[in-house]
Write a protein that holds these residues in place. Structure first.
Motif, PDB file in Angstrom:
ATOM      1  N   VAL A 254       0.834  -1.205   0.000  1.00 48.72           N
ATOM      2  CA  VAL A 254       0.000   0.000   0.000  1.00 48.72           C
ATOM      3  C   VAL A 254       0.873   1.262   0.000  1.00 48.72           C
ATOM      4  O   VAL A 254       0.532   2.272  -0.616  1.00 48.72           O
ATOM      5  CB  VAL A 254      -0.943  -0.011   1.226  1.00 48.72           C
TER       6      VAL A 254
ATOM      7  N   THR B 115       6.105  -6.698  10.231  1.00 47.52           N
ATOM      8  CA  THR B 115       4.937  -5.931  10.679  1.00 47.52           C
ATOM      9  C   THR B 115       5.233  -5.163  11.965  1.00 47.52           C
ATOM     10  O   THR B 115       4.818  -4.006  12.123  1.00 47.52           O
ATOM     11  CB  THR B 115       3.738  -6.872  10.897  1.00 47.52           C
TER      12      THR B 115
ATOM     13  N   ALA C  66      -4.788  -8.466   5.525  1.00 38.75           N
ATOM     14  CA  ALA C  66      -4.320  -7.125   5.917  1.00 38.75           C
ATOM     15  C   ALA C  66      -4.665  -6.099   4.843  1.00 38.75           C
ATOM     16  O   ALA C  66      -5.108  -4.980   5.149  1.00 38.75           O
ATOM     17  CB  ALA C  66      -2.815  -7.150   6.157  1.00 38.75           C
TER      18      ALA C  66
ATOM     19  N   LYS D  36      -7.385  -2.988   5.342  1.00 35.87           N
ATOM     20  CA  LYS D  36      -6.934  -1.600   5.187  1.00 35.87           C
ATOM     21  C   LYS D  36      -7.624  -0.880   4.034  1.00 35.87           C
ATOM     22  O   LYS D  36      -7.981   0.298   4.154  1.00 35.87           O
ATOM     23  CB  LYS D  36      -5.419  -1.566   4.956  1.00 35.87           C
ATOM     24  N   THR D  37      -7.796  -1.566   2.905  1.00 35.50           N
ATOM     25  CA  THR D  37      -8.242  -0.874   1.688  1.00 35.50           C
ATOM     26  C   THR D  37      -9.707  -1.090   1.343  1.00 35.50           C
ATOM     27  O   THR D  37     -10.333  -0.208   0.763  1.00 35.50           O
ATOM     28  CB  THR D  37      -7.381  -1.305   0.481  1.00 35.50           C
TER      29      THR D  37
ATOM     30  N   HIS E 176     -11.496  -0.346   5.217  1.00 38.87           N
ATOM     31  CA  HIS E 176     -10.951   0.907   5.761  1.00 38.87           C
ATOM     32  C   HIS E 176     -10.772   0.925   7.281  1.00 38.87           C
ATOM     33  O   HIS E 176     -11.058   1.923   7.940  1.00 38.87           O
ATOM     34  CB  HIS E 176     -11.823   2.089   5.328  1.00 38.87           C
TER      35      HIS E 176
ATOM     36  N   SER F  13      -8.194   1.202  10.315  1.00 42.70           N
ATOM     37  CA  SER F  13      -6.938   1.946  10.398  1.00 42.70           C
ATOM     38  C   SER F  13      -5.731   1.015  10.309  1.00 42.70           C
ATOM     39  O   SER F  13      -5.757  -0.110  10.821  1.00 42.70           O
ATOM     40  CB  SER F  13      -6.870   2.738  11.707  1.00 42.70           C
ATOM     41  N   ALA F  14      -4.674   1.502   9.640  1.00 45.41           N
ATOM     42  CA  ALA F  14      -3.486   0.683   9.414  1.00 45.41           C
ATOM     43  C   ALA F  14      -2.866   0.216  10.729  1.00 45.41           C
ATOM     44  O   ALA F  14      -2.408  -0.928  10.843  1.00 45.41           O
ATOM     45  CB  ALA F  14      -2.463   1.470   8.596  1.00 45.41           C
TER      46      ALA F  14
ATOM     47  N   VAL G 100      -4.921  -2.681  12.144  1.00 45.51           N
ATOM     48  CA  VAL G 100      -4.724  -3.877  11.313  1.00 45.51           C
ATOM     49  C   VAL G 100      -3.385  -4.538  11.624  1.00 45.51           C
ATOM     50  O   VAL G 100      -3.288  -5.763  11.736  1.00 45.51           O
ATOM     51  CB  VAL G 100      -4.822  -3.531   9.813  1.00 45.51           C
ATOM     52  N   ASP G 101      -2.345  -3.729  11.774  1.00 46.36           N
ATOM     53  CA  ASP G 101      -1.021  -4.281  12.094  1.00 46.36           C
ATOM     54  C   ASP G 101      -1.061  -5.031  13.429  1.00 46.36           C
ATOM     55  O   ASP G 101      -0.471  -6.112  13.569  1.00 46.36           O
ATOM     56  CB  ASP G 101       0.023  -3.163  12.149  1.00 46.36           C
TER      57      ASP G 101
ATOM     58  N   ASN H  86     -14.103   0.240  13.576  1.00 44.52           N
ATOM     59  CA  ASN H  86     -13.719   1.616  13.277  1.00 44.52           C
ATOM     60  C   ASN H  86     -14.229   2.601  14.319  1.00 44.52           C
ATOM     61  O   ASN H  86     -13.654   3.676  14.510  1.00 44.52           O
ATOM     62  CB  ASN H  86     -14.234   2.012  11.886  1.00 44.52           C
TER      63      ASN H  86
END
Length: 440
Positions: free
Chosen positions: A35, A166, A263, A267-268, A271, A273-274, A277-278, A334
């Motif tokens: 990304v 990660t 992942a 994220k995409t 949506h 948050s990065a 997700v990590d 979210n």
């Protein structure tokens, strides 16, 4: 004597696993940063087009893996397992370090993506010789008892590579501003490869050739490249196909669905948050480690075939519903709803359990399916062909189908159908191999 053998195997296992960890860390850091790479190397007015270009570049490295497997796998049968390890680790390390010093598109124009793709090709060639060949090397050292358990540790190197990558990226995002991370912070994981390469190279210098290969030499069975002979032998050809489609393709499909695509999806597509997700990816990866070892041990007790087939069936049944569930939980996550976050974590761990059933026995299976004199080339080519052409292109194909259908889950019918077919064929034709004598 027994303690000496155990110590010797432990030394071999650590050396082989650390080198494979570096290969996976180098290879998959690219996926973790797909990304980020999109706007840096593939600027576009359409973010989806840039992401597809970045995923395609990741896929290029996977596509050339079979070429590396054919080249280095053949060399492994001809000159020995150890020399090939030294070549592949050096090639992967140097290519990865170079990525950390690449100019971006703003700095070098079209040369930036060209150089990135070129280095990705070198990574793919190296991975083709390492991944599969390392399974043969470790299994030939493991002896005949508890091979599934003892060799399952090699399968941890992919998850650990992603985990290490990660964690670094999560820490960098936490301590750097978004501008600094986009400017230079993304380069740090590649720079760290310098230290890892030096350690891996030193460790591998102490490796010994496998007893199986040494016995081939003593018995005068060492021959020229076996690659073409493998395709002439109907039994080896059949087992190469079964390895390709039922074991390696399925393992790659589940690996990239669970460890890579989830992942990207979180994220995409929905949506989340990065940073969150990590964190979730780290929890799922930590759970995968003991599950993989347990599956390897279970395959020593029940057999390789029932454990692998159970993973295929569960994957075929649950991949699509799982991603629909993740989509349904996205809104709550979210909004900071702890119940939704826990549910997503549990879902990802469940996916990890399915993956473990297929990959836990995989290392032993790769070697057990083939005779000693042709084992390296017979195992590495179908394994890397599957990982490269099926697994490596999976994120790109799934994302493309999603965009065509304007549905964030539609593309997952592709891996689901493949897993259904693999389960049916494995049920009918995959042999049980846990009692195989590797010297034959």
């Amino acid at each position: 004597m027994e303690n000496q053998k155990s110590h010797s195997y432990l030394k071999v296992a650590i050396a082989a696993c650390f080198g494979t960890f570096l290969e996976w860390y180098d290879f998959l850091t690219f996926a973790t940063l797909a990304v980020v790479f999109a706007p840096l190397f593939f600027p576009s007015t359409d973010p989806n087009t840039a992401l597809l270009a970045s995923l395609a570049t990741f896929g290029v490295g996977m596509v050339v893996r079979p070429i590396g497997a054919a080249l280095f796998g053949s060399m492994g049968d001809r000159i020995g397992r150890k020399p090939v390890f030294m070549i592949t680790i050096a090639l992967m390390g140097l290519a990865t370090i170079s990525v950390g010093f690449l100019p971006t598109y703003d700095q070098a124009g079209i040369w930036a993506p060209i150089l990135l793709v070129g280095l990705r090709l070198l990574q793919g060639l190296s991975a083709g010789g390492e991944i599969g060949g390392s399974a043969v090397y470790l299994t030939e050292h493991a002896g005949n008892e508890y091979r599934g358990f003892k060799t399952s540790f090699l399968q941890l190197m992919g998850p650990l590579g992603i985990l290490f990558s990660t964690l670094q990226i999560a820490l960098l995002r936490n301590y750097l501003s978004a501008e600094d991370f986009q400017s230079w912070g993304w380069r740090v994981p590649f720079w760290i490869s310098i230290v890892l390469l030096l350690i891996a190279f030193k460790v591998r210098m102490a490796l010994e050739e496998t007893p199986v290969f040494l016995e081939l030499i003593e018995n005068g069975q060492k021959t020229e490249s076996q690659l073409l002979n493998n395709f002439k032998d109907p039994e080896i050809r059949k087992r190469m196909f079964l390895l390709f489609f039922c074991v390696s393709s399925s393992g790659a499909i589940l690996f990239f669905c669970v460890q890579v695509y989830t992942a990207i999806f979180l994220k995409t597509s929905i949506h989340i948050s990065a940073g969150l997700v990590d964190q979730l990816s780290i929890y799922a990866t930590l759970a995968l480690l003991p599950l993989t070892i347990f599956s390897g041990w279970l395959s020593d007790k029940l057999g390789r075939k029932p454990v692998v087939i159970s993973g295929l069936i569960l994957g075929a049944l649950l991949i699509l519903p799982t991603f629909y569930l993740l989509e349904a939980l996205a809104t709550g996550a979210n909004e900071g709803n702890i119940t939704s976050v826990i549910a997503i974590t549990a879902t990802l761990i469940g996916l990890s359990g399915i993956l473990a059933l297929v990959v836990g026995p995989q290392t032993a299976l790769l070697a057990e399916l083939f005779p000693a004199k042709s084992r390296n080339s017979a195992a590495t080519l179908p394994h890397n062909l599957a990982a490269g052409w099926i697994g490596g292109l999976l994120p790109f194909i799934v994302t493309w189908i999603n965009q065509q259908w304007e549905n964030s889950v539609a593309g997952l019918w592709y891996p689901t159908i493949l897993l259904v077919c693999a389960a049916i064929i494995a049920w009918q034709y995959l042999p049980e191999t846990k009692s195989t004598n590797l010297t034959n």
